[in-house]
Design an enzyme around this catalytic site. Structure first.
Site, short mmCIF file in Angstrom:
data_model
loop_
_atom_site.label_atom_id
_atom_site.label_comp_id
_atom_site.label_asym_id
_atom_site.label_seq_id
_atom_site.Cartn_x
_atom_site.Cartn_y
_atom_site.Cartn_z
N GLU A 54 126.61 67.73 51.77
CA GLU A 54 127.40 68.93 51.52
C GLU A 54 128.89 68.62 51.54
O GLU A 54 129.66 69.13 50.70
CB GLU A 54 127.07 69.99 52.58
CG GLU A 54 125.62 70.44 52.57
CD GLU A 54 124.74 69.66 53.52
OE1 GLU A 54 123.79 70.25 54.08
OE2 GLU A 54 124.98 68.44 53.72
N CYS A 78 123.12 71.05 58.51
CA CYS A 78 123.14 70.89 59.97
C CYS A 78 124.15 71.84 60.60
O CYS A 78 125.12 72.26 59.97
CB CYS A 78 123.44 69.43 60.35
SG CYS A 78 125.08 68.86 59.84
N CYS A 87 127.60 70.80 58.78
CA CYS A 87 127.76 71.08 57.36
C CYS A 87 127.80 72.58 57.06
O CYS A 87 128.42 72.99 56.07
CB CYS A 87 126.62 70.43 56.58
SG CYS A 87 126.72 68.63 56.56
N GLU A 299 92.86 41.73 59.33
CA GLU A 299 92.50 42.28 60.64
C GLU A 299 93.56 43.22 61.19
O GLU A 299 93.24 44.21 61.86
CB GLU A 299 92.24 41.14 61.63
CG GLU A 299 90.93 40.40 61.38
CD GLU A 299 89.73 41.34 61.40
OE1 GLU A 299 89.58 42.10 62.38
OE2 GLU A 299 88.95 41.33 60.43
N SER A 303 92.95 47.03 62.13
CA SER A 303 93.19 47.58 63.46
C SER A 303 93.94 48.91 63.38
O SER A 303 93.67 49.83 64.16
CB SER A 303 93.98 46.58 64.32
OG SER A 303 95.29 46.38 63.82
#
Length: 365
Positions: A54, A78, A87, A299, A303
Site C-alpha cells: 500500500e 495492517c 498501512c 524413506e 516418513s
C-alpha cells in the site's frame, strides 16, 4: 469479469513478483484507482522489512501526481507497528475512500483490526474479491501463521511406473532439463529444502537454486548419527546448512561441523531411531521458516506421509518405465493397508515440462 476482479487480478500479479522474497511476510500487491476508474498507482511488497504494498502504491500515485479513490489490496491492510508503519493509516492519510481486499489477514496482530480502523475513519470496505486466488498465492504464510508450523511440500521425480531409482539406486536424469529447472524454482519459493542423509551419501547434491535467479533456501539434512562427510557439497558454498542430529550423534563430527562456515548443528529428539518430525517442525517454526520443500529420499518422503505431515505435493513424472521389484519407489515408509486410507490430492494442476509432466495439488488426510 467485474471491474473489481480486473483490478484485484492486477494486484495479485504484482504481489507474485516478489515470490520467494518476502518471508516471513506474505506477498501483497496493491492497485489504486482514481474516481474515474483509471489506475493512479501500483505497488507490491518487495522484501520483509521494506515498505508494504500500500505504501509503495501511494508513493507511485504521488510520483504521478494523481489522486486515488479506491485501493485494491490482496490482503487486509495492517493496523500495527512492526518494522514498518500501519498501512491502514497510510491509506486514510492518502484520502482513499474505498478499500477492496481479497481476504482478511489471519495474523493475530491484524485479524480484522485493519478493516475496523478503516471503517472507523469512514472508508468503505469490501472483502472477498478473488479470495481463492489470494489464498493460493499465500498458502505458505497462511498455514504458518494459523497452524504454527511450516508449510510442507513433498517433491519427487519418478518414472511412469512410480520409480525414483533403479535397483542399482541410479536416480540421475529421471526427468529432463525443463523439469530440473522448475525444481530449482520450487527451491527458490520455499524457505528451506530438506533431505535425509541417504540422499547426501547417494547423490552428493548441492541443493541450491543455481538454475534460476533468486535466493538459496536453507539446506536441512536429517542425520541422526552425524554420518555426513565433511566434504559433502551441501556443506559448501554461501547457502546456510542445518544438520539435524539426534542425541546419540557422534560428538567429534558435530564439533567439526559447527566449525564450518554457514553450517549449524541442531540436536533434536528421536523416535524409533529417526528425528522427531514434530520436534523438527516446531524448531523450524521458531526460526521463522514458513515453508519447507522435502526432496527426499524415498524413506524421508515416506516418513512425512506416514506422519500425515504434507500440505502440497509436486510429482514430476517422466515417460519412462524402469520395472523391477527392487527398484526404489518414489515414496517409501510404512504405507497403508487399504485404499480407503489414502491421502488424496485435491485441486490438482497439470503442467507440461518438455517431455515430462508436473502434477501438483493440496494433500488431504
Amino acid at each position: 469479469m467485474s471491474d473489481y476482479e480486473y483490478y484485484m487480478r492486477r494486484a495479485l500479479e504484482l504481489a507474485g513478483r516478489a515470490e520467494g522474497c518476502t518471508s516471513p511476510n506474505p506477498m501483497v500487491g496493491c492497485v489504486i484507482a482514481d474516481a474515474d476508474g483509471k489506475i493512479a498507482g501500483e505497488g507490491w511488497h518487495h522484501k520483509a522489512g521494506t515498505p508494504h504494498a500500500e505504501v509503495n502504491a501511494i508513493a507511485d500515485m504521488k510520483a504521478k501526481q494523481r489522486q486515488g479513490h479506491t485501493a485494491f489490496v490482496t490482503l487486509e491492510p495492517c493496523s500495527h507497528w512492526g518494522r514498518t508503519g500501519p498501512c491502514c493509516e497510510a491509506l486514510i492519510k492518502a484520502g482513499i475512500k474505498r478499500v477492496v481486499a481479497a481476504m482478511e489477514d489471519p495474523n493475530p496482530k491484524v485479524a480484522g483490526n485493519g478493516f475496523r480502523r478503516l471503517r472507523e475513519a469512514g472508508v468503505e470496505v469490501i472483502t472477498g474479491v478473488c479470495e481463492k486466488e489470494a489464498r493460493r498465492l499465500n498458502e505458505h504464510f497462511l498455514l504458518w501463521i494459523t497452524q504454527n508450523r511450516p508449510f510442507v511440500s513433498l517433491k519427487f521425480a519418478e518414472t511412469l511406473d512410480g520409480k525414483l531409482a533403479t535397483s542399482a539406486r541410479d536416480s540421475h536424469f529421471v526427468t529432463g532439463q525443463e523439469a530440473h529447472t522448475y525444481s530449482h524454482y520450487l527451491r527458490k519459493i520455499h524457505d528451506a529444502i530438506l533431505v535425509g542423509i541417504g540422499t547426501v551419501l547417494d547423490d552428493d547434491p548441492e541443493l541450491t537454486t543455481r538454475l534460476v535467479e533468486g535466493k538459496n533456501p536453507v539446506r536441512i539434512v536429517l542425520d541422526s548419527r552425524a554420518g555426513i562427510p565433511l566434504t559433502a557439497k551441501v556443506l559448501q558454498g554461501d547457502a546456510k546448512t542445518v544438520v539435524v542430529t539426534g542425541p546419540k550423534a557422534d560428538a567429534d563430527t558435530c564439533d567439526k561441523l559447527q566449525r564450518l562456515k554457514n553450517v549449524e548443528v541442531v540436536t533434536l529428539p528421536c523416535e524409533n531411531g529417526k528425528i522427531s518430525l514434530s520436534a523438527l517442525l516446531q524448531s523450524l517454526y521458531e526460526h521463522e521458516i514458513t515453508s519447507v520443500l522435502v526432496e527426499g529420499g524415498s524413506e524421508v518422503l515416506g516418513s512425512f506421509l506416514d506422519s500425515q505431515i504434507a500440505d502440497r505435493v509436486y510429482a514430476f513424472i517422466a515417460p519412462k518405465l524402469v520395472g523391477g521389484k527392487n527398484a526404489l519407489p518414489s515414496v517409501g515408509g510404512r504405507g497403508i493397508e487399504r485404499m480407503s486410507q489414502c491421502a488424496t490430492v485435491v485441486e490438482p494442476e497439470l503442467l507440461p515440462l518438455g517431455k515430462d509432466w508436473l502434477i501438483t495439488g493440496r494433500v488431504m488426510f
